[in-house]
Design a protein around this motif. Sequence first.
Motif, short mmCIF file in Angstrom:
data_model
loop_
_atom_site.label_atom_id
_atom_site.label_comp_id
_atom_site.label_asym_id
_atom_site.label_seq_id
_atom_site.Cartn_x
_atom_site.Cartn_y
_atom_site.Cartn_z
N LEU A 7 -0.01 -11.37 -4.11
CA LEU A 7 0.71 -10.10 -4.01
C LEU A 7 -0.05 -9.08 -3.17
O LEU A 7 0.55 -8.33 -2.40
N VAL A 8 -1.37 -9.05 -3.32
CA VAL A 8 -2.18 -8.14 -2.51
C VAL A 8 -2.02 -8.48 -1.03
O VAL A 8 -1.79 -7.60 -0.20
N LYS A 9 -2.10 -9.76 -0.69
CA LYS A 9 -1.97 -10.17 0.71
C LYS A 9 -0.58 -9.83 1.26
O LYS A 9 -0.45 -9.36 2.39
N ILE A 10 0.44 -10.07 0.46
CA ILE A 10 1.81 -9.80 0.91
C ILE A 10 2.01 -8.31 1.15
O ILE A 10 2.56 -7.91 2.19
N HIS A 11 1.58 -7.47 0.23
CA HIS A 11 1.83 -6.04 0.37
C HIS A 11 0.97 -5.40 1.46
O HIS A 11 1.42 -4.47 2.13
N VAL A 12 -0.24 -5.89 1.66
CA VAL A 12 -1.05 -5.39 2.78
C VAL A 12 -0.37 -5.77 4.09
O VAL A 12 -0.27 -4.96 5.01
N SER A 13 0.11 -7.00 4.17
CA SER A 13 0.80 -7.45 5.39
C SER A 13 2.07 -6.63 5.63
O SER A 13 2.33 -6.22 6.77
N LEU A 14 2.85 -6.38 4.59
CA LEU A 14 4.05 -5.57 4.74
C LEU A 14 3.72 -4.14 5.15
O LEU A 14 4.44 -3.53 5.95
N GLY A 15 2.63 -3.60 4.63
CA GLY A 15 2.21 -2.25 5.01
C GLY A 15 1.83 -2.17 6.48
O GLY A 15 2.22 -1.24 7.19
N VAL A 16 1.08 -3.17 6.96
CA VAL A 16 0.67 -3.18 8.36
C VAL A 16 1.88 -3.36 9.27
O VAL A 16 2.04 -2.65 10.27
N VAL A 17 2.76 -4.30 8.92
CA VAL A 17 3.94 -4.56 9.75
C VAL A 17 4.85 -3.33 9.79
O VAL A 17 5.35 -2.95 10.86
N SER A 18 5.06 -2.68 8.65
CA SER A 18 5.94 -1.51 8.65
C SER A 18 5.31 -0.36 9.43
O SER A 18 6.02 0.37 10.12
N ALA A 49 2.12 3.43 3.03
CA ALA A 49 1.38 3.96 1.88
C ALA A 49 1.92 3.37 0.58
O ALA A 49 1.14 3.07 -0.34
N PHE A 50 3.22 3.20 0.52
CA PHE A 50 3.85 2.59 -0.66
C PHE A 50 3.34 1.16 -0.87
O PHE A 50 2.91 0.79 -1.96
N HIS A 51 3.34 0.35 0.20
CA HIS A 51 2.89 -1.04 0.07
C HIS A 51 1.38 -1.12 -0.17
O HIS A 51 0.92 -1.97 -0.94
N PHE A 52 0.61 -0.24 0.45
CA PHE A 52 -0.83 -0.25 0.23
C PHE A 52 -1.17 0.17 -1.21
O PHE A 52 -2.12 -0.36 -1.80
N SER A 53 -0.40 1.09 -1.78
CA SER A 53 -0.66 1.49 -3.16
C SER A 53 -0.29 0.36 -4.12
O SER A 53 -0.99 0.15 -5.12
N ILE A 54 0.77 -0.37 -3.83
CA ILE A 54 1.10 -1.54 -4.65
C ILE A 54 0.00 -2.59 -4.53
O ILE A 54 -0.42 -3.19 -5.53
N ALA A 55 -0.49 -2.80 -3.32
CA ALA A 55 -1.57 -3.78 -3.11
C ALA A 55 -2.83 -3.37 -3.87
O ALA A 55 -3.51 -4.22 -4.46
N TYR A 56 -3.14 -2.09 -3.88
CA TYR A 56 -4.31 -1.61 -4.62
C TYR A 56 -4.14 -1.84 -6.12
O TYR A 56 -5.06 -2.28 -6.80
N GLY A 57 -2.95 -1.55 -6.62
CA GLY A 57 -2.69 -1.79 -8.04
C GLY A 57 -2.75 -3.26 -8.39
O GLY A 57 -3.25 -3.63 -9.46
N CYS A 58 -2.26 -4.11 -7.50
CA CYS A 58 -2.34 -5.56 -7.75
C CYS A 58 -3.78 -6.05 -7.68
O CYS A 58 -4.16 -6.98 -8.38
N GLN A 59 -4.59 -5.42 -6.81
CA GLN A 59 -5.99 -5.81 -6.74
C GLN A 59 -6.71 -5.46 -8.03
O GLN A 59 -7.59 -6.20 -8.48
N LYS A 60 -6.31 -4.37 -8.66
CA LYS A 60 -6.88 -3.97 -9.95
C LYS A 60 -6.18 -4.67 -11.12
O LYS A 60 -6.53 -4.43 -12.27
#
Length: 103
Positions: A7-18, A49-60
């Motif tokens: 999930l972290v990888k997916i959301h970071v990728s979605l954040g970069v692509v968006s 920012a939305f996807h990066f915050s989800i990725a941060y929460g998933c990392q934690k």
Amino acid sequence: MANFKTLVKIHVSLGVVSFVLFGISTFSSDTLTESGKFYLPIVTFFFPAFHFSIAYGCQKKKEIARIVSRVTGFLLMPFFPVGTIIGFIIFENTKNKTSEIDA
């Protein structure tokens, strides 16, 4: 538990692509309307920012990040074909995988 690493990888990728896709139209166009000059920069930074915050929460490994990720995956489903694939992958990785012990 859910597959938080994926999930972290997916959301970071979605954040970069968006950011790249919205940023191209924001920073390369001189023919934006007045509303486009106002709203497009907001969108350019909101979705990453939305996807990066989800990725941060998933990392934690926060439960709320799993739930928000699942809702995001569900909302991506109607955007055929890429959104459907990404939404299905997110939806499958957010399942609460618990092991039951047979007595």
